[in-house]
Design a protein around this motif. Sequence first.
Motif, PDB file in Angstrom:
ATOM      1  N   VAL A 561     -24.887 -25.081  66.157  1.00  0.00           N
ATOM      2  CA  VAL A 561     -26.191 -24.479  66.469  1.00  0.00           C
ATOM      3  C   VAL A 561     -26.391 -23.207  65.663  1.00  0.00           C
ATOM      4  CG1 VAL A 561     -27.557 -23.357  68.264  1.00  0.00           C
ATOM      5  CG2 VAL A 561     -26.370 -25.492  68.764  1.00  0.00           C
ATOM      6  N   GLU A 562     -25.349 -22.360  65.624  1.00  0.00           N
ATOM      7  CA  GLU A 562     -25.467 -21.092  64.905  1.00  0.00           C
ATOM      8  C   GLU A 562     -25.638 -21.323  63.408  1.00  0.00           C
ATOM      9  OE1 GLU A 562     -23.288 -16.721  64.727  1.00  0.00           O
ATOM     10  OE2 GLU A 562     -22.202 -18.452  65.515  1.00  0.00           O
ATOM     11  N   ARG A 563     -24.896 -22.280  62.865  1.00  0.00           N
ATOM     12  CA  ARG A 563     -25.015 -22.575  61.431  1.00  0.00           C
ATOM     13  C   ARG A 563     -26.424 -23.042  61.084  1.00  0.00           C
ATOM     14  NH1 ARG A 563     -24.704 -26.126  57.270  1.00  0.00           N
ATOM     15  NH2 ARG A 563     -23.221 -25.600  55.590  1.00  0.00           N
ATOM     16  N   GLN A 564     -26.982 -23.910  61.932  1.00  0.00           N
ATOM     17  CA  GLN A 564     -28.317 -24.417  61.662  1.00  0.00           C
ATOM     18  C   GLN A 564     -29.353 -23.305  61.751  1.00  0.00           C
ATOM     19  OE1 GLN A 564     -28.980 -27.566  60.568  1.00  0.00           O
ATOM     20  NE2 GLN A 564     -30.984 -26.663  60.144  1.00  0.00           N
ATOM     21  N   ARG A 565     -29.155 -22.360  62.702  1.00  0.00           N
ATOM     22  CA  ARG A 565     -30.083 -21.231  62.822  1.00  0.00           C
ATOM     23  C   ARG A 565     -30.071 -20.397  61.542  1.00  0.00           C
ATOM     24  NH1 ARG A 565     -31.782 -18.734  67.307  1.00  0.00           N
ATOM     25  NH2 ARG A 565     -30.864 -16.749  66.654  1.00  0.00           N
ATOM     26  N   ILE A 566     -28.881 -20.208  60.963  1.00  0.00           N
ATOM     27  CA  ILE A 566     -28.774 -19.426  59.731  1.00  0.00           C
ATOM     28  C   ILE A 566     -29.460 -20.146  58.577  1.00  0.00           C
ATOM     29  CG2 ILE A 566     -27.114 -18.599  58.006  1.00  0.00           C
ATOM     30  CD1 ILE A 566     -25.208 -17.996  60.349  1.00  0.00           C
ATOM     31  N   VAL A 567     -29.235 -21.457  58.457  1.00  0.00           N
ATOM     32  CA  VAL A 567     -29.877 -22.233  57.390  1.00  0.00           C
ATOM     33  C   VAL A 567     -31.397 -22.191  57.543  1.00  0.00           C
ATOM     34  CG1 VAL A 567     -30.162 -24.553  56.430  1.00  0.00           C
ATOM     35  CG2 VAL A 567     -27.870 -23.722  57.034  1.00  0.00           C
ATOM     36  N   ASP A 568     -31.881 -22.355  58.785  1.00  0.00           N
ATOM     37  CA  ASP A 568     -33.324 -22.326  59.034  1.00  0.00           C
ATOM     38  C   ASP A 568     -33.907 -20.965  58.681  1.00  0.00           C
ATOM     39  OD1 ASP A 568     -33.152 -24.914  59.917  1.00  0.00           O
ATOM     40  OD2 ASP A 568     -33.182 -24.412  62.051  1.00  0.00           O
ATOM     41  N   ALA A 569     -33.169 -19.889  59.024  1.00  0.00           N
ATOM     42  CA  ALA A 569     -33.662 -18.544  58.720  1.00  0.00           C
ATOM     43  C   ALA A 569     -33.757 -18.329  57.213  1.00  0.00           C
ATOM     44  CB  ALA A 569     -32.755 -17.495  59.359  1.00  0.00           C
ATOM     45  N   LEU A 570     -32.746 -18.811  56.466  1.00  0.00           N
ATOM     46  CA  LEU A 570     -32.796 -18.684  55.008  1.00  0.00           C
ATOM     47  C   LEU A 570     -33.967 -19.459  54.421  1.00  0.00           C
ATOM     48  CD1 LEU A 570     -29.010 -18.930  54.052  1.00  0.00           C
ATOM     49  CD2 LEU A 570     -30.522 -16.991  53.600  1.00  0.00           C
ATOM     50  N   ASN A 571     -34.190 -20.654  54.930  1.00  0.00           N
ATOM     51  CA  ASN A 571     -35.318 -21.448  54.436  1.00  0.00           C
ATOM     52  C   ASN A 571     -36.651 -20.772  54.746  1.00  0.00           C
ATOM     53  OD1 ASN A 571     -33.600 -23.439  53.464  1.00  0.00           O
ATOM     54  ND2 ASN A 571     -33.701 -24.649  55.338  1.00  0.00           N
ATOM     55  N   GLN A 572     -36.742 -20.211  55.961  1.00  0.00           N
ATOM     56  CA  GLN A 572     -37.976 -19.550  56.369  1.00  0.00           C
ATOM     57  C   GLN A 572     -38.254 -18.306  55.542  1.00  0.00           C
ATOM     58  OE1 GLN A 572     -38.211 -18.956  60.583  1.00  0.00           O
ATOM     59  NE2 GLN A 572     -40.024 -17.660  60.471  1.00  0.00           N
ATOM     60  N   CYS A 573     -37.189 -17.629  55.089  1.00  0.00           N
ATOM     61  CA  CYS A 573     -37.328 -16.385  54.323  1.00  0.00           C
ATOM     62  C   CYS A 573     -37.163 -16.616  52.825  1.00  0.00           C
ATOM     63  CB  CYS A 573     -36.325 -15.352  54.816  1.00  0.00           C
ATOM     64  SG  CYS A 573     -36.535 -14.893  56.543  1.00  0.00           S
ATOM     65  N   ALA A 574     -37.267 -17.852  52.394  1.00  0.00           N
ATOM     66  CA  ALA A 574     -37.190 -18.193  50.967  1.00  0.00           C
ATOM     67  C   ALA A 574     -35.898 -17.700  50.333  1.00  0.00           C
ATOM     68  CB  ALA A 574     -38.406 -17.633  50.226  1.00  0.00           C
ATOM     69  N   GLY A 575     -34.794 -17.748  51.078  1.00  0.00           N
ATOM     70  CA  GLY A 575     -33.494 -17.372  50.540  1.00  0.00           C
ATOM     71  C   GLY A 575     -33.190 -15.890  50.576  1.00  0.00           C
ATOM     72  N   ASN A 576     -34.105 -15.065  51.051  1.00  0.00           N
ATOM     73  CA  ASN A 576     -33.870 -13.616  51.119  1.00  0.00           C
ATOM     74  C   ASN A 576     -32.926 -13.321  52.276  1.00  0.00           C
ATOM     75  OD1 ASN A 576     -34.300 -10.779  51.964  1.00  0.00           O
ATOM     76  ND2 ASN A 576     -35.731 -10.775  50.243  1.00  0.00           N
ATOM     77  N   GLN A 577     -31.710 -12.866  51.931  1.00  0.00           N
ATOM     78  CA  GLN A 577     -30.678 -12.684  52.952  1.00  0.00           C
ATOM     79  C   GLN A 577     -30.999 -11.536  53.902  1.00  0.00           C
ATOM     80  OE1 GLN A 577     -26.726 -12.776  51.023  1.00  0.00           O
ATOM     81  NE2 GLN A 577     -27.777 -13.680  49.280  1.00  0.00           N
ATOM     82  N   SER A 578     -31.548 -10.453  53.378  1.00  0.00           N
ATOM     83  CA  SER A 578     -31.887  -9.315  54.239  1.00  0.00           C
ATOM     84  C   SER A 578     -32.949  -9.699  55.253  1.00  0.00           C
ATOM     85  CB  SER A 578     -32.366  -8.129  53.396  1.00  0.00           C
ATOM     86  OG  SER A 578     -31.347  -7.681  52.526  1.00  0.00           O
ATOM     87  N   SER A 579     -33.979 -10.422  54.799  1.00  0.00           N
ATOM     88  CA  SER A 579     -35.044 -10.848  55.706  1.00  0.00           C
ATOM     89  C   SER A 579     -34.520 -11.842  56.739  1.00  0.00           C
ATOM     90  CB  SER A 579     -36.195 -11.476  54.918  1.00  0.00           C
ATOM     91  OG  SER A 579     -36.759 -10.534  54.025  1.00  0.00           O
ATOM     92  N   ALA A 580     -33.633 -12.746  56.310  1.00  0.00           N
ATOM     93  CA  ALA A 580     -33.064 -13.726  57.247  1.00  0.00           C
ATOM     94  C   ALA A 580     -32.206 -13.027  58.298  1.00  0.00           C
ATOM     95  CB  ALA A 580     -32.241 -14.757  56.479  1.00  0.00           C
ATOM     96  N   ALA A 581     -31.437 -12.028  57.874  1.00  0.00           N
ATOM     97  CA  ALA A 581     -30.618 -11.270  58.827  1.00  0.00           C
ATOM     98  C   ALA A 581     -31.489 -10.553  59.839  1.00  0.00           C
ATOM     99  CB  ALA A 581     -29.739 -10.263  58.075  1.00  0.00           C
ATOM    100  N   GLU A 582     -32.577  -9.960  59.360  1.00  0.00           N
ATOM    101  CA  GLU A 582     -33.503  -9.259  60.263  1.00  0.00           C
ATOM    102  C   GLU A 582     -34.152 -10.243  61.229  1.00  0.00           C
ATOM    103  OE1 GLU A 582     -37.343  -6.213  60.030  1.00  0.00           O
ATOM    104  OE2 GLU A 582     -36.677  -7.299  58.247  1.00  0.00           O
ATOM    105  N   LEU A 583     -34.499 -11.420  60.743  1.00  0.00           N
ATOM    106  CA  LEU A 583     -35.113 -12.438  61.592  1.00  0.00           C
ATOM    107  C   LEU A 583     -34.189 -12.834  62.741  1.00  0.00           C
ATOM    108  CD1 LEU A 583     -37.497 -14.421  61.985  1.00  0.00           C
ATOM    109  CD2 LEU A 583     -36.259 -16.037  60.542  1.00  0.00           C
ATOM    110  N   LEU A 584     -32.889 -12.878  62.467  1.00  0.00           N
ATOM    111  CA  LEU A 584     -31.900 -13.262  63.484  1.00  0.00           C
ATOM    112  C   LEU A 584     -31.410 -12.088  64.297  1.00  0.00           C
ATOM    113  CD1 LEU A 584     -29.802 -15.847  61.425  1.00  0.00           C
ATOM    114  CD2 LEU A 584     -31.521 -16.323  63.172  1.00  0.00           C
TER     115      LEU A 584
END
Length: 609
Positions: A561-584
Amino acid sequence: MTPDDQDTPGRQRDDDALTDTFRATRDELEPELDAIWLLVLGDGGLYATHTLTGKAEAVLGRGEACDVRIDHPSISRRHALLRLGDPMTLTDLGSANGTRVGEKPLEPGQPRAVRLGEIIDLGQMMLMVQRRSTPFRARRLWPHGYFEARLAEECARSERSGTGFAVGRVRCAGNLPAAGFEAALTGALRSLDVVGSYAPNEYEVLLLDASAAEVEALLARLKAQLEELGETVALGVAYFPDDGSEPDVLISIAGQRLREETDPSATLPDAGPRAGSAMPRLRRLAERIAQSDISVIISGETGVGKEVLAEAIHRSSARGRRPFLRLHCAALSESLLESELFGHERGAFTGAVAAKPGLLETAEGGTVFLDELGELPLSIQVKLLRVLEERKVLRVGSLVPRAIDVRFIAATNRDLELEVARGRFRKDLFFRLNGMSLLIPPLRERTDEIAALARDFAAECSRRDGRAVPPELSADAMVVLSRYAWPGNIRELRNVVERAVLLCGSGPIRSKHLPLEKMASTIAAPTAEPAPEAPPESPPPPAAPPPEDEVERLRSALADVERQRIVDALNQCAGNQSSAAELLGMSRSAFIKRLNRFGIARPRRKGSP
């Protein structure tokens, strides 16, 4: 947004139908949409925003009378004057640390033209004047997991700094689509306030650095704007530190006050000790103690049910029909504590226009519950000791003590014997209150109670919400509940189950309705239950813990579940790691560690080979 709030054809039609209504009321809902705004930035990013709508000029400074107050040591009381117009000008008012536009310092008293978007330095703070863009941009709603993490950080920060904040819960009837609620949020709240999605049609708000009056004004404004759009709204709010200093406590109290607004007779589900392998001796001992007037100290971690046990002792005693007075020792300021506890005579101090009995007098014949006893100031400990010894109170400004008949029960999550050794708590007061000591074990040592407690909380929440049949707890949900370490104890369990009931709809509570992102990191390993003493009545044997392979299966499922959340966040943020981290709701370094742990390839930067 919660999964239930994701776009669907039906919801899209609702949002489209709202568009015309929202456009028609947009000027009323957001009168400052095209306003001039002053952005104040510090070392940590955005510090505050101020609208300059309708102002010809504004004094900037640290003083209370300033039009724009910037409470920072580098800012003078009257630092600078900003005049709006064409051109817009800025004048330094003789500040100690100077004013700069771009890289050029301003001479005191000499106005300087400034442009929208130009950088202004006041002391160590940076300012920028901007016009808000015309296209409406809805406020961001954070996931519940991020909100809880942010609340925990704010509790720790405010405890160090001594500042206060509030936690609000907002429940809507569902007459308004999500877009309308987000629009009202943008118009009513400040940029520094944090808003989370608690459940369908229910939201949580973190109101930072605001007094009680400011909090009431912000929430009243939000409620008024929603009601103008035809929404029915209920609010509940809890204040740090007056109502508590732990995230679970604040969330629980805000939820209780929300329920009381919709149903004044609503009460919290009983969170007291249940029948289980760890509790029979404590229950029998509490029943015997209730028959006497001996003072009691109840110890245990935050959220284990100390207040519920204290009230149970009171109701089982001969004083059960008399008052049960709750006093939160950490919430009363030392300057007011004496007059609140002991009362005062007329004219005892400025503002004492009439005699007032103290709280201890109002509990005549009943029980006084001293919560968070370890937080009691030493100066008040001396006076409380005298009350315990003489059973008399002396009002402030009086010469004649008054006799009282009360029983004292205290609760603490501190080791009072250690506090005595450190000189933070009076030894004589500890011995006087410690006629009998009860220790409530944490919930992680009472795993056999978790299933019964969870079902009780689910049933109570369902009755309160008018649901005829409470939801069942699925096997996978029970595995998660039984394996979680519960640092917030019973209060945390109640909060988790209450939210799960709101999320599950008409079906059973499953693991996906639980905050897995928080619970996955603290799944407790199986522990051997201590052998119970041989009581007169033999308790049933504790339920067997899930087998080790089931625990491993659960951990693997949570990791997926956690891995999929991280992948989804990266896809949602177009690969931007800082934005994906903030989203989570996590730091960038923690996000990178999870990428490495799950073997997720880090997105390459543009231009890298």
